[in-house]
Each structure stands twice: as structure tokens, then as C-alpha cells.
Design an enzyme around this catalytic site. Structure first.
Site, PDB file in Angstrom:
ATOM      1  N   TRP A  50      -5.319  -3.844   1.305  1.00 20.16           N
ATOM      2  CA  TRP A  50      -6.471  -4.509   1.928  1.00 20.16           C
ATOM      3  C   TRP A  50      -7.586  -4.757   0.899  1.00 20.16           C
ATOM      4  CZ3 TRP A  50      -7.405  -8.126   4.783  1.00 20.16           C
ATOM      5  CH2 TRP A  50      -8.464  -8.246   5.669  1.00 20.16           C
TER       6      TRP A  50
ATOM      7  N   LYS B  55      -6.344   1.086  18.252  1.00 22.12           N
ATOM      8  CA  LYS B  55      -5.206   0.143  18.273  1.00 22.12           C
ATOM      9  C   LYS B  55      -4.059   0.664  17.410  1.00 22.12           C
ATOM     10  CE  LYS B  55      -5.452  -1.710  14.059  1.00 22.12           C
ATOM     11  NZ  LYS B  55      -4.482  -2.111  13.084  1.00 22.12           N
TER      12      LYS B  55
ATOM     13  N   THR C 153      -1.340  -6.171  15.842  1.00 21.43           N
ATOM     14  CA  THR C 153      -0.696  -4.952  15.364  1.00 21.43           C
ATOM     15  C   THR C 153       0.521  -4.590  16.212  1.00 21.43           C
ATOM     16  OG1 THR C 153      -1.291  -2.847  14.382  1.00 21.43           O
ATOM     17  CG2 THR C 153      -1.994  -3.149  16.592  1.00 21.43           C
TER      18      THR C 153
ATOM     19  N   GLU D 124      -1.919   5.629   9.876  1.00 23.10           N
ATOM     20  CA  GLU D 124      -3.200   6.153  10.365  1.00 23.10           C
ATOM     21  C   GLU D 124      -3.203   6.483  11.848  1.00 23.10           C
ATOM     22  OE1 GLU D 124      -5.418   2.857   8.710  1.00 23.10           O
ATOM     23  OE2 GLU D 124      -6.576   4.242   7.494  1.00 23.10           O
TER      24      GLU D 124
HETATM   25  N1  NAD Z   1      -3.385  -3.607   4.896  1.00 22.91           N
HETATM   26  C1  NAD Z   1      -3.975  -4.328   5.822  1.00 22.91           C
HETATM   27  O1  NAD Z   1      -3.492  -5.386   6.211  1.00 22.91           O
HETATM   28  C2  NAD Z   1      -5.280  -3.865   6.426  1.00 22.91           C
HETATM   29  C3  NAD Z   1      -6.028  -4.770   7.170  1.00 22.91           C
HETATM   30  C4  NAD Z   1      -7.217  -4.347   7.741  1.00 22.91           C
HETATM   31  C5  NAD Z   1      -7.636  -3.028   7.562  1.00 22.91           C
HETATM   32  N2  NAD Z   1      -6.880  -2.167   6.832  1.00 22.91           N
HETATM   33  C6  NAD Z   1      -7.384  -0.819   6.657  1.00 22.91           C
HETATM   34  O2  NAD Z   1      -7.808  -0.661   5.314  1.00 22.91           O
HETATM   35  C7  NAD Z   1      -7.606   0.684   4.885  1.00 22.91           C
HETATM   36  C8  NAD Z   1      -6.821   0.666   3.591  1.00 22.91           C
HETATM   37  O3  NAD Z   1      -5.531   0.162   3.904  1.00 22.91           O
HETATM   38  P1  NAD Z   1      -4.537  -0.408   2.822  1.00 22.91           P
HETATM   39  O4  NAD Z   1      -3.543  -1.233   3.556  1.00 22.91           O
HETATM   40  O5  NAD Z   1      -5.257  -1.030   1.703  1.00 22.91           O
HETATM   41  O6  NAD Z   1      -3.830   0.930   2.362  1.00 22.91           O
HETATM   42  P2  NAD Z   1      -2.809   1.133   1.180  1.00 22.91           P
HETATM   43  O7  NAD Z   1      -1.822   2.157   1.609  1.00 22.91           O
HETATM   44  O8  NAD Z   1      -2.286  -0.163   0.683  1.00 22.91           O
HETATM   45  O9  NAD Z   1      -3.790   1.741   0.072  1.00 22.91           O
HETATM   46  C9  NAD Z   1      -3.645   2.962  -0.452  1.00 22.91           C
HETATM   47  C10 NAD Z   1      -4.705   3.068  -1.552  1.00 22.91           C
HETATM   48  O10 NAD Z   1      -5.526   4.198  -1.324  1.00 22.91           O
HETATM   49  C11 NAD Z   1      -6.091   4.561  -2.563  1.00 22.91           C
HETATM   50  N3  NAD Z   1      -5.987   6.015  -2.745  1.00 22.91           N
HETATM   51  C12 NAD Z   1      -4.892   6.777  -2.880  1.00 22.91           C
HETATM   52  N4  NAD Z   1      -5.223   8.064  -3.014  1.00 22.91           N
HETATM   53  C13 NAD Z   1      -6.571   8.112  -2.976  1.00 22.91           C
HETATM   54  C14 NAD Z   1      -7.523   9.166  -3.036  1.00 22.91           C
HETATM   55  N5  NAD Z   1      -7.161  10.426  -3.184  1.00 22.91           N
HETATM   56  N6  NAD Z   1      -8.837   8.846  -2.915  1.00 22.91           N
HETATM   57  C15 NAD Z   1      -9.233   7.574  -2.739  1.00 22.91           C
HETATM   58  N7  NAD Z   1      -8.368   6.542  -2.671  1.00 22.91           N
HETATM   59  C16 NAD Z   1      -7.064   6.813  -2.785  1.00 22.91           C
HETATM   60  C17 NAD Z   1      -5.312   3.860  -3.649  1.00 22.91           C
HETATM   61  O11 NAD Z   1      -6.098   2.807  -4.163  1.00 22.91           O
HETATM   62  C18 NAD Z   1      -4.113   3.303  -2.912  1.00 22.91           C
HETATM   63  O12 NAD Z   1      -3.637   2.095  -3.432  1.00 22.91           O
HETATM   64  C19 NAD Z   1      -6.884   1.379   6.026  1.00 22.91           C
HETATM   65  O13 NAD Z   1      -7.802   2.125   6.777  1.00 22.91           O
HETATM   66  C20 NAD Z   1      -6.333   0.257   6.868  1.00 22.91           C
HETATM   67  O14 NAD Z   1      -6.233   0.574   8.244  1.00 22.91           O
HETATM   68  C21 NAD Z   1      -5.708  -2.552   6.245  1.00 22.91           C
END
Ligand code: NAD
Length: 351
Positions: free
Chosen positions: A12, A189, A246, A279
Site C-alpha cells: 500500500w 470489514k 474485500t 489483520e
Molecule cells: N495492500 C492494500 O491493497 C491495502 C489497501 C488499503 C489499506 N491497506 C492497509 O495498509 C496497511 C499496510 O498494508 P500493506 O498491504 O502495505 O502490507 P504489506 O504486508 O505489503 O507490508 C508489510 C510492510 O510492513 C513493513 N514492516 C515490516 N516489519 C515492520 C516493523 N517491524 N515495523 C514497521 N514496519 C514494518 C515493511 O515495510 C513491509 O514491507 C495495512 O493496514 C492494510 O490493511 C492495504
């Protein structure tokens, strides 16, 4: 042009970075993981989490929080919810009074039952905390596919500033003062997405999916309004909108984990197989805690908890939902009789 600090470099964070670069902003991307920053510097692509989205010029990459925060007009907090508190705490020495921090993670903290903006406010009382949420899979945003989403803030000027920074002809942003309602829709959700996956996994069809989405938004709205959220928010982009995407999309890791659980995997096995933070599993327990604190029934979310944590077979949970006591669909203080005669109340919705 604005200077943005992107805190988090998962799918994201990188999709939003791509979007902000399209809008002509400068973005400094921070990650806790050295390897991730090396990969981004070398390839300008998050090859593991969002392959195929190559970042154009205008982005810098760092593991130094001070570098990402200093000079930034606005920070985006894009780490998964289990890391929200620790990351916000690490930001404390660097965030300026009134600096806008937009949380885009979704979840409720399990042990405190706080929403993520409440967690961030505890750790960063000096920040102007806002949220951005809605039906928005990174895989589509990173390809410039049309998306609409809601920016929530306590100050109108903050919501409008976020709107103008993020919005373009394929990314439409609505502004809202209902931060709490937006966050509750976003977190809950994910729990329902597990239920939708479980329903798919045990072979339920489209009828069941539609019923699940419809009944779940009522459940979420019941709790959300009791907690102080605005009813309309739950029928908006961050509520029903995010719930639909979702529950329908294979991009949803919560739904994918649910499918495996429906097929007989344990929760632990399913999380391992999906290989990402699921999550909804964390928010499921927190939702039950909120339900008991506010005295609101959450029948679907209760069954998800039974399947996840008490080993109840998924098919039995589905049967129990079908066999609940007979109910009336609308609130029972509405009188029976023919409708449409005489003067009707008007509903002036913002369109
Ligand atoms: N992926 C989507 O399409 C999307 C869309 C809207 C909202 N979100 C929300 O955004 C948030 C991030 O999701 P994502 O898809 O990018 O997750 P992801 O699993 O792709 O990201 C994981 C990232 O977390 C970080 N990380 C790992 N260990 C860490 C630590 N100890 N401390 C801090 N950061 C650390 C790293 O940068 C890693 O790449 C989530 O809450 C998700 O619900 C995601």
C-alpha cells in the site's frame, strides 16, 4: 507540489507513493527493513509486495526516520496495524506540532481496543491525525485504475488538503469529519472478509455472499453508531464500499485466508500459507471486546471468532447463522401498514 514522508514500504505504501508521484509530489519512503530500501533504491520497484509497479523519478528511499519526516508537509503511515504503535512511538522525536499524519492502516489494537488513530494520538499528541480509507487494492491503484476513497480528519482544512494532494482523474477522494466511523468500517470489514472467504471455502454461493455483506454492514453500523460513528459513513466508501471489494476480490489476503480455513486449514496454517499479515484475525477478537463493552450483538463476527479461536467447524458456524431466531429486517419501532401514502420524510443526502 508537496513533500511527503511515506512511512512504510509494503504494497500500500508503494502504491500510494506511485500515485503521489503521478500528482507531481516529492516522496521520501521509509522502511524499517534495510533489505527493502536496498531493493527500492536499486530497482525502484517493490518486487515482493507489488511487482510490476515501477516508481518514476521524485522518490527517495531511507531507513532514517528523521530524513523521511523533516521537511515533509504530510506523513502517510502505511505500516500494517500490528506495527502502528511501535512505528508511531519511533516517530515521536521527529514529528512537528500540527504536522499532518494520514494513517492508511486498518485495524483495532487487540489489548486496548483503541482504533489506530487513537493509538497514534497517544504516541504522537503533537500530530494532526487523519485517515484515508475505502475500496482500494494496491494492485489496482498502482496501475492507475479508477478508485474512490474517503479522507477523514477533525479539521475541514486538513481533510481538504489531503483531498487535493491525493486526488486526480483516476483517484477520487471524498472528505469526511467522521474519523471514528471510517476506522471502524476499515477494521471490521477485514473480519467479515474472513467470513466471506470461509463461506467460499465451504462452497456457499453468490446468494450467501450477498447476504453476508448486507447483514455484516448492519452489524458494523450498529456497533459503529453506538461508539459515536455517523450512520452514513457505514453506507459510504469506507464502510459498505470497502466491505464489498474485500469480500469479492482475490486481492484480499483476509478473504484468501478465509477460503483456506473454509477448506479445513487451521487459522495458523492459513496465515502461514497467505504469508502476509492477516489483520482480520487481530481485529476479530478486538471486535468482540468492543461488542461486549458497548452491548451490541455481532452475530457474524462472533461466529468468525468461534471458527478462528475455538475450532468450530466452518459449516456449523454457517448453519448456526442461518438458524438464528426469526427477525424483522427493519427497526421494530416502524409501524406496520401500507407505505407511500401522505407526506414522506425527505432524505437529503450529499451526492
Ligand atoms: N495492500 C492494500 O491493497 C491495502 C489497501 C488499503 C489499506 N491497506 C492497509 O495498509 C496497511 C499496510 O498494508 P500493506 O498491504 O502495505 O502490507 P504489506 O504486508 O505489503 O507490508 C508489510 C510492510 O510492513 C513493513 N514492516 C515490516 N516489519 C515492520 C516493523 N517491524 N515495523 C514497521 N514496519 C514494518 C515493511 O515495510 C513491509 O514491507 C495495512 O493496514 C492494510 O490493511 C492495504
Amino acid at each position: 507540489m508537496a513533500q511527503i514522508g511515506m512511512i512504510g514500504a509494503g504494497s500500500w505504501g508503494i502504491a500510494l507513493t506511485w500515485l503521489l508521484l503521478q500528482n507531481g509530489h516529492q516522496v521520501t519512503v521509509w522502511s524499517a527493513l534495510e533489505k527493502e530500501i536496498e531493493m527500492l533504491k536499486r530497482d525502484r520497484e517493490q518486487k515482493e509486495k507489488l511487482p510490476g509497479v515501477v516508481l518514476p523519478d521524485g522518490a527517495e528511499f531511507t531507513t532514517d526516520l528523521a530524513e523521511a519526516v523533516s521537511g515533509a508537509e504530510l506523513l502517510v503511515l502505511a505500516v500494517p496495524s500490528p506495527f502502528t504503535r511501535s512505528t508511531a512511538a519511533s516517530l515521536r522525536p521527529y514529528v512537528r506540532e500540527g504536522q499532518i499524519l494520514v494513517n492508511v492502516a486498518k485495524g483495532i489494537e487487540e489489548n486496548t481496543l483503541l482504533t489506530l488513530s487513537q493509538v497514534i494520538e497517544e504516541e504522537l499528541p503533537q500530530a494532526d491525525v487523519a485517515v484515508l480509507s475505502g475500496p482500494s487494492h494496491a494492485e489496482e491503484v498502482g496501475k492507475g485504475m479508477p478508485t474512490a476513497i474517503t479522507a477523514g480528519a477533525y479539521r475541514k482544512e486538513t481533510a481538504e488538503r489531503i483531498q487535493s494532494i491525493f486526488m486526480n482523474d483516476v483517484f477520487r477522494v471524498y472528505a469526511s469529519p467522521d474519523v471514528l466511523g471510517i476506522e471502524l468500517g476499515a477494521a471490521l470489514k477485514n473480519v467479515v472478509a474472513l467470513a466471506a472467504g470461509i463461506a467460499d471455502g465451504i462452497g456457499c454461493g453468490d446468494n450467501a455472499k450477498a447476504a453476508l455483506i448486507t447483514r455484516a454492514i448492519k452489524e458494523i453500523a450498529g456497533l459503529g453508531v453506538k461508539m459515536g460513528g455517523h450512520l452514513e459513513t457505514f453506507f459510504g466508501l469506507s464502510g459498505i464500499g470497502d466491505l464489498i471489494v474485500t469480500c469479492a476480490s482475490m486481492h484480499s489476503r483476509n478473504r484468501r485466508a478465509g477460503i483456506l480455513i473454509g477448506q479445513g486449514y487451521s487459522m495458523e496454517e492459513a496465515m502461514k500459507e497467505v504469508n502476509m499479515v492477516v489483520e482480520g484475525v487481530y481485529s476479530a477478537k478486538a471486535a468482540l471486546g468492543l461488542a461486549s463493552r458497548y452491548g451490541v450483538p455481532l452475530p457474524i463476527i462472533e461466529q468468525v471468532n468461534e471458527v478462528l479461536f475455538s475450532g468450530k467447524p466452518a459449516a456449523q458456524a454457517a448453519r448456526e447463522l442461518m438458524m438464528r431466531d426469526k427477525k424483522i429486517e427493519i427497526t421494530d419501532d416502524v409501524t406496520w401498514g401500507k407505505r407511500g401514502e401522505g407526506e414522506q420524510p425527505s432524505l437529503d443526502l450529499e451526492l
